[in-house]
Design an enzyme around this catalytic site. Structure first.
Site, PDB file in Angstrom:
ATOM      1  N   TYR A 145      14.307  -5.327  34.769  1.00 53.48           N
ATOM      2  CA  TYR A 145      14.863  -3.973  34.793  1.00 53.48           C
ATOM      3  C   TYR A 145      14.604  -3.229  33.481  1.00 53.48           C
ATOM      4  CZ  TYR A 145      17.696   0.067  34.508  1.00 53.48           C
ATOM      5  OH  TYR A 145      18.074   1.369  34.309  1.00 53.48           O
ATOM      6  N   SER A 182      22.872   7.568  27.024  1.00 56.15           N
ATOM      7  CA  SER A 182      22.411   7.509  28.407  1.00 56.15           C
ATOM      8  C   SER A 182      23.578   7.698  29.366  1.00 56.15           C
ATOM      9  CB  SER A 182      21.754   6.153  28.683  1.00 56.15           C
ATOM     10  OG  SER A 182      21.534   5.968  30.065  1.00 56.15           O
ATOM     11  N   ARG A 190       9.559  -0.037  41.117  1.00 54.35           N
ATOM     12  CA  ARG A 190       9.467  -0.892  39.937  1.00 54.35           C
ATOM     13  C   ARG A 190       9.439  -2.364  40.355  1.00 54.35           C
ATOM     14  NH1 ARG A 190      14.219   2.259  36.471  1.00 54.35           N
ATOM     15  NH2 ARG A 190      13.343   4.370  36.702  1.00 54.35           N
ATOM     16  N   HIS A 215       9.549   9.121  31.548  1.00 54.98           N
ATOM     17  CA  HIS A 215      10.537   8.065  31.790  1.00 54.98           C
ATOM     18  C   HIS A 215      10.016   6.702  31.325  1.00 54.98           C
ATOM     19  CE1 HIS A 215      14.470   8.407  33.864  1.00 54.98           C
ATOM     20  NE2 HIS A 215      14.433   7.081  33.870  1.00 54.98           N
ATOM     21  N   VAL A 269       5.662   4.977  21.815  1.00 54.23           N
ATOM     22  CA  VAL A 269       5.778   4.941  20.354  1.00 54.23           C
ATOM     23  C   VAL A 269       6.119   3.519  19.910  1.00 54.23           C
ATOM     24  CG1 VAL A 269       7.004   5.861  18.352  1.00 54.23           C
ATOM     25  CG2 VAL A 269       6.514   7.346  20.309  1.00 54.23           C
TER      26      VAL A 269
END
Length: 398
Positions: free
Chosen positions: A51, A133, A192, A287, A321
């Site tokens: 996840y 978040s 995913r 995302h 990054v």
């Protein structure tokens, strides 16, 4: 004034490592932060890693985000006076020691029990804002108390229940949050496989759903707030609303009195539309490669969006990054601030608050050293200095 807010404070991080080396002390964690990934993944349960670190589909966008940095090169200018450097900036009313922030990430108690609290405290010590978040594992009220000077930004999950949205907005304002981030790239959860193969979505197990599960408006919907199955079902019913439109953004703008950042923009035309709808900043993000397999790298998209916005509002970016030099490249392409995601996650996983602090120290110190060695005295001057170009594939030796 914090050391890291003082002029050239980031250089002291750099020099301090060498000074401590005189007594045989070496960093406990690698300063090449890419090495943290394997350490973090080894420490995580497979379903948790699936996840937290997984991308959409075959992971092409995750790789593309990273690969975009490898296609650029920096061109230093010499004999410029860079003795006194200052990278501090203000974005959406938030004073920042440097144009760096922690991007919103959910379900972080899977990585470390201190989770979001460890991040906000480490970031606050360094003058770096954290974007909370909507899937934080700690209530926004508690995070605001943990780092009142740092916790100023919060992302809102665009639920399909206005009562819950209004309640979350009120809680944010009462907690001192003054900047709202609205993610617009999640009409439905991306495909995913790394998570699907374990059939594991943490929120259905109560992980990362703390703010919703404790919200008064959500609890009012429940027949039995102690029933775990009902909570999971109600949470699923509330999740991302695929019916949202630009008119929805305008209505949200009218409901929130502080700065509004629109996150998940990947087209110049959408960035302009967001500004026209009242955005105070636009956030170029895919995302972290977790929504659309094969989407373009955010770094590649950045220049066209910067040109379209043309200074009307700040432009933020994240995705791929992995170092302070990467931050410099994004700033040189016109970003006003750069978000750190997986790097911070890996530091948190390996060593909690100390690991997050190590990551931020390394990023800030390398950013400062890179800027100085490019012949520039301020992060804000990088774009005008014209120090970045696309690698042509040819090298000349002089």
């Amino acid at each position: 004034m914090s050391l890291l807010r003082a002029a050239n404070g980031f250089e002291r991080i750099h020099n301090g490592i060498y000074q401590r080396g005189r007594t045989g002390e070496v960093p406990l964690l690698p300063t090449d932060l890419a090495e943290l990934e394997s350490m973090a993944l080894a420490a995580l349960q497979p379903e948790h890693a699936g996840y937290l670190n997984g991308g959409a589909g075959r992971g092409r966008t995750v790789a593309t985000n990273r690969g975009a940095f490898d296609r650029l090169e920096l061109t230093p200018a010499v004999l410029n006076n860079v003795a006194h450097r200052d990278h501090a900036t203000t974005l959406c009313s938030t004073r920042m020691a440097a144009p760096v922030f922690v991007s919103p990430m959910g379900g972080l108690s899977l990585a470390h029990p201190d989770a979001d609290t460890a991040i906000v405290r480490a970031a606050a010590e360094r003058g770096v804002p954290t974007a909370i978040s909507p899937m934080a594992c700690t209530r926004v009220e508690d995070l605001a108390r943990a780092a009142p000077d740092s916790v100023r930004w919060m992302e809102l999950l665009w639920h399909n229940n206005d009562a819950v949205i209004d309640s979350m907005l009120a809680r944010a304002q009462e907690s001192g949050i003054d900047t709202l981030i609205i993610g617009v790239d999640l009409p439905t959860l991306g495909w995913r496989p790394a998570a699907l193969d374990h059939a594991y979505l943490p929120f259905l197990h109560g992980v990362g759903a703390t703010n919703i599960l404790t919200d008064p408006a959500f609890l009012a919907m429940m027949n039995n707030p102690q029933d775990h199955d009902e909570r999971a079902r109600r949470w699923s019913e509330l999740s991302a609303d695929a019916s949202r439109t630009w008119e929805s953004l305008e209505r949200l703008r009218a409901r929130w009195r502080g700065p509004l950042i629109v996150k998940g923009l990947q087209r110049p035309s959408d960035a302009r539309r967001a500004v026209n709808a009242g955005a105070d900043a636009v956030f170029v993000s895919n995302h972290g490669g977790r929504q659309v397999d094969g989407a373009a790298a955010t770094l590649s998209l950045l220049p066209a969006i910067v040109d379209e916005i043309d200074g009307d509002v700040p432009v933020l970016v994240d995705g791929g990054v992995r170092s302070g030099a990467d931050v410099v490249m994004a700033l040189a392409l016109g970003a006003d601030a750069v978000g750190l995601g997986r790097l911070v996650l890996w530091g948190l996983t390996v060593a909690g608050q100390d690991g997050v602090g190590h990551v931020l120290d390394c990023v800030l110190a390398e950013m400062d050293a890179t800027i100085a060695n490019l012949g520039v005295a301020s992060a804000q001057d990088l774009r005008a200095a014209d120090v970045v170009r696309e690698y042509s594939g040819e090298r000349s030796i002089c």
